[in-house]
Design a protein around this motif. Structure first.
Motif, mmCIF file in Angstrom:
data_model
loop_
_atom_site.group_PDB
_atom_site.id
_atom_site.type_symbol
_atom_site.label_atom_id
_atom_site.label_comp_id
_atom_site.label_asym_id
_atom_site.label_seq_id
_atom_site.Cartn_x
_atom_site.Cartn_y
_atom_site.Cartn_z
ATOM 1 N N SER A 132 98.053 66.869 79.400
ATOM 2 C CA SER A 132 98.351 67.552 78.332
ATOM 3 C C SER A 132 97.508 68.485 77.489
ATOM 4 N N ARG A 133 96.417 68.606 78.295
ATOM 5 C CA ARG A 133 95.481 68.982 77.659
ATOM 6 C C ARG A 133 95.889 70.721 78.038
ATOM 7 N N PRO A 134 96.445 71.190 78.569
ATOM 8 C CA PRO A 134 96.086 72.754 78.540
ATOM 9 C C PRO A 134 97.698 73.284 77.667
ATOM 10 N N GLN A 135 97.827 72.156 76.921
ATOM 11 C CA GLN A 135 99.407 72.167 76.005
ATOM 12 C C GLN A 135 98.524 73.294 74.329
ATOM 13 N N TYR A 136 97.055 72.467 74.443
ATOM 14 C CA TYR A 136 96.476 72.484 72.979
ATOM 15 C C TYR A 136 95.286 74.015 73.107
ATOM 16 N N ASP A 137 95.451 74.414 72.133
ATOM 17 C CA ASP A 137 94.301 75.015 71.653
ATOM 18 C C ASP A 137 92.960 74.963 71.611
ATOM 19 N N LEU A 138 91.410 74.383 72.345
ATOM 20 C CA LEU A 138 90.875 74.132 71.957
ATOM 21 C C LEU A 138 89.550 75.537 71.792
ATOM 22 N N SER A 139 90.346 76.619 72.336
ATOM 23 C CA SER A 139 88.805 77.586 72.390
ATOM 24 C C SER A 139 88.660 77.760 70.381
ATOM 25 N N SER A 140 88.068 76.759 70.013
ATOM 26 C CA SER A 140 87.253 76.852 68.704
ATOM 27 C C SER A 140 85.843 76.020 69.089
ATOM 28 N N LEU A 141 85.734 75.192 70.488
ATOM 29 C CA LEU A 141 84.642 74.379 70.897
ATOM 30 C C LEU A 141 83.127 75.819 70.431
ATOM 31 N N ARG A 142 82.591 75.242 70.392
ATOM 32 C CA ARG A 142 81.929 75.719 71.071
ATOM 33 C C ARG A 142 80.204 75.323 71.355
ATOM 34 N N ALA A 143 80.388 74.364 71.341
ATOM 35 C CA ALA A 143 79.191 73.435 71.959
ATOM 36 C C ALA A 143 79.443 71.983 71.713
ATOM 37 N N PRO A 174 82.038 75.427 76.337
ATOM 38 C CA PRO A 174 80.644 76.198 76.587
ATOM 39 C C PRO A 174 79.193 76.543 76.856
ATOM 40 N N GLY A 175 78.940 75.465 75.041
ATOM 41 C CA GLY A 175 77.765 74.890 74.905
ATOM 42 C C GLY A 175 77.315 73.035 75.308
ATOM 43 N N LEU A 176 78.740 72.884 76.025
ATOM 44 C CA LEU A 176 78.436 71.712 76.049
ATOM 45 C C LEU A 176 76.830 71.318 77.148
ATOM 46 N N VAL A 177 76.185 69.915 76.453
ATOM 47 C CA VAL A 177 74.719 69.956 76.651
ATOM 48 C C VAL A 177 74.554 68.344 76.720
ATOM 49 N N GLN A 178 73.550 67.681 77.966
ATOM 50 C CA GLN A 178 73.904 66.271 79.081
ATOM 51 C C GLN A 178 72.626 65.936 77.292
ATOM 52 N N VAL A 179 72.968 64.557 77.299
ATOM 53 C CA VAL A 179 71.581 64.326 75.942
ATOM 54 C C VAL A 179 71.337 62.820 76.605
ATOM 55 N N TYR A 180 70.082 62.469 76.375
ATOM 56 C CA TYR A 180 69.309 61.731 76.570
ATOM 57 C C TYR A 180 68.691 60.816 75.480
ATOM 58 N N GLY A 181 69.442 59.300 75.096
ATOM 59 C CA GLY A 181 68.666 58.842 73.601
ATOM 60 C C GLY A 181 68.358 57.085 74.042
ATOM 61 N N GLN A 182 68.208 56.594 72.267
ATOM 62 C CA GLN A 182 67.958 54.663 73.245
ATOM 63 C C GLN A 182 67.920 54.867 70.785
ATOM 64 N N ASP A 199 69.339 69.705 74.986
ATOM 65 C CA ASP A 199 69.095 70.899 75.731
ATOM 66 C C ASP A 199 69.956 71.928 74.582
ATOM 67 N N THR A 200 69.741 73.520 74.621
ATOM 68 C CA THR A 200 70.161 73.716 73.654
ATOM 69 C C THR A 200 71.961 74.311 74.416
ATOM 70 N N PRO A 201 72.069 75.255 73.757
ATOM 71 C CA PRO A 201 73.794 74.852 73.825
ATOM 72 C C PRO A 201 73.632 75.957 75.270
ATOM 73 N N ASP A 202 72.689 77.455 75.209
ATOM 74 C CA ASP A 202 73.014 77.766 75.953
ATOM 75 C C ASP A 202 71.749 77.783 77.290
ATOM 76 N N SER A 203 71.787 76.531 76.812
ATOM 77 C CA SER A 203 70.349 76.341 78.327
ATOM 78 C C SER A 203 70.933 76.860 79.740
ATOM 79 N N PRO A 204 70.585 77.350 81.012
ATOM 80 C CA PRO A 204 71.070 77.513 82.447
ATOM 81 C C PRO A 204 70.706 76.201 82.966
ATOM 82 N N HIS A 205 70.024 75.076 82.394
ATOM 83 C CA HIS A 205 69.472 74.028 82.634
ATOM 84 C C HIS A 205 70.158 72.469 82.331
#
Length: 544
Positions: free
Chosen positions: A297-308, A331-339, A349-355
């Motif tokens: 069902s994902r294509p049926q929804y407008d998720l374009s507001s997501l930036r990060a 676009p700005g999805l980042v992997q995080v590490y915590g505890q 990382d920052t949402p625009d980092s290539p890493h």
């Protein structure tokens, strides 16, 4: 009100907020500032149950609840438990307790009587606020059964209507007071919360976190994600989890952003909420992102507001994150590490980092990270695999009333062992590469890191999810086993052929099992010990 503390490490400042290098003293002070700057803006929203609070309304309810609790004898330093699914009253209780200088004790919504009894008794909770029930759990009945053991517990406060003479009602408490409230002024380093581990490997340990540590972590995370008061942050994480109440809820408060909550995760509900509420940030775990990515069902929804967005967990698959970034789009999805013991995040990382997909990014401002040899604790150079250790003001004060466990975890110089394996790249970015130290498989004296094998098996087109774990062996000590869920046809022989030449033969799984429903923790991680137990009891389906 002295509501700000100096935070020179947050050099990026508070976008749109006064005091560019300062962070609110605690969650109540953060709410007070938000209500002063944006009284009519939405602070907490739960669309599925039609709950909406502006910052001004949130503050008023917090003041009323704090006044009522103070009238019941709850004060600075007193522990108060909170046992409820994600709901607006959760946020109100959190900020009210911070205003009192009381200690928030969030309780895992999945706990049963044994662990509940331990948490209430160990924390010396003076009161508990709770939902009447959640899913199949009758919270009221379970709590009433613990009163004989939890001697400090004086007040039961139900968030839902209930007719019991020994149980107070939340709605009646807040209606019985006004919102004129003078907050306590606890020291920034005073204990503000005790966050208990899940208890899957023994009795839960309570990580004691200071008010300062939690707000510094929340503000540093929000700063790294470039959050402003225009953002709307939704999350699948339960609020009892540190990522829910600290990263998400306090992170929103640190910048004046709106927290958009859900009682529990459902992929299509998330799509509907993101679409209708125009959410700009999303927090999830690998399994939730995979579920949303593959949902028809994902294509049926407008998720374009997501930036990060953020994704945490040692099993983060960079290819899945890249697909989410492109296909949601996010676009700005980042992997995080915590505890939990580090007040939530350690690196992102920052949402625009290539890493941002293949690494967990740079350590948070104010958080020191090093890699140490698991046995000698000697520091290791960049790219060397070892135990991740952290130091700084965000590290927990202690394991509550467990001095020996605290000494084993935090050394005299302040370095805390995370129990996680990883390495630092030359650019300082953190890579979680070996999984948990306790999950390491030792086969004939050779160390095997499950994550290495898992990442390879995930590249097989038939694999939807995989978990690698050890099984006892009379000759080698341990052998390698893999549990897989499949999206296509595959056999044990197929996987053996697939791994040939890609990894040393001693790392190859000897046993393969097929899993259709994974045993999961409340934060979305696979319970490998449950898989091991099921395999030893011949309760897993052997893959032909």
């Amino acid at each position: 009100m002295n509501e700000l503390i100096e935070c020179p490490e947050l050099g990026a400042g508070q976008v749109g907020l006064p005091g560019a290098l300062e962070v609110p003293h605690n969650a109540y002070a953060a709410l007070h500032r938000c209500a002063s700057l944006w009284p009519d803006r939405e602070g907490v929203v739960f669309p599925l149950i039609n709950e909406r609070l502006s910052f001004a309304q949130w503050l008023s309810l917090s003041n009323r609840l704090a006044t009522a609790l103070r009238g019941l004898g709850v004060g600075e330093g007193d522990a108060v438990a909170l046992w409820a699914e994600n709901r607006a009253e959760w946020a109100v209780t959190m900020t009210a307790l911070a205003g009192l200088g009381a200690v928030l004790v969030p309780i895992n919504t999945h706990l049963r009587e044994t662990d509940l009894r331990y948490v209430l008794k160990h924390s010396q909770a003076k009161a508990i606020l709770f939902s009447r029930r959640f899913r199949s759990s009758e919270y009221l009945e379970m709590i009433e059964g613990q009163r004989g053991d939890a001697q400090a517990l004086k007040h039961l406060i139900c968030l839902d209507p209930v007719d019991r003479p020994d149980v107070l009602r939340y709605d009646q408490l807040v209606a019985s007071t006004n919102d004129s409230f003078t907050p306590a002024q606890p020291a920034p380093f005073a204990m503000g919360s005790v966050q208990y581990t899940s208890g899957t490997t023994g009795q839960p340990k309570g990580a004691a976190l200071s008010f300062r540590a939690m707000m510094l972590n929340a503000a540093a995370t929000a700063s790294r994600l470039n959050i402003t008061h225009e953002d709307r942050w939704t999350s699948i994480i339960p609020l009892f989890h540190c990522a829910g109440c600290i990263m998400n809820l306090m992170g929103c408060l640190s910048r004046g952003a709106t927290y958009v909550g859900v009682p529990a995760f459902d992929a299509e509900h998330m799509f509907r909420i993101i679409d209708s509420e125009r959410c700009t940030l999303l927090t999830g775990v690998p399994t939730s992102y995979l579920s949303m990515l593959e949902h028809p069902s994902r294509p049926q929804y407008d998720l374009s507001s997501l930036r990060a967005g953020t994704c945490g967990g040692a099993d983060c698959d960079p290819t899945v994150l890249a697909r989410c970034a492109a296909e949601f789009p996010l676009p700005g999805l980042v992997q995080v590490y915590g505890q939990t013991e580090a007040s939530t995040l350690i690196a992102l990382d920052t949402p625009d980092s290539p890493h941002r997909w293949e690494t967990c990014g740079q350590p948070l401002d104010g958080m020191e990270v090093r890699i140490a040899h698991p046995d000698t604790r000697d520091g290791l150079p960049s790219m060397a695999l070892g135990q991740i250790e952290v130091r700084g003001r965000m590290v927990m004060l202690e394991y509550l009333n467990q001095p020996e466990a605290t000494r084993k975890t935090i050394d005299p110089e302040g370095w805390m062992q995370t129990g996680d394996l990883g390495y630092l790249r030359p650019d300082g970015r953190v890579v979680v590469a070996g999984g948990r130290l306790r999950d390491m498989i030792i086969r004939g004296g050779e160390n095997i890191y499950p994550v290495e094998v898992e990442n390879l098996l995930r590249e097989h087109p038939a694999v939807a999810e995989v978990a690698v774990f050890g099984l006892p062996d009379t000759y080698y000590g341990e052998t390698v086993a893999a549990a897989v869920s499949l999206r296509g046809a595959a056999s044990t022989a197929d996987f053996k052929a697939f791994l040939a030449g890609k990894v040393a033969a001693f790392k190859h799984p000897v046993h393969y099992f097929q899993v259709r429903e994974w045993p999961m923790t409340s934060s979305g991680k696979i319970k490998k010990r449950d898989l091991q137990t099921a395999a030893l009891a011949t309760q897993l389906d052997v893959l032909p």
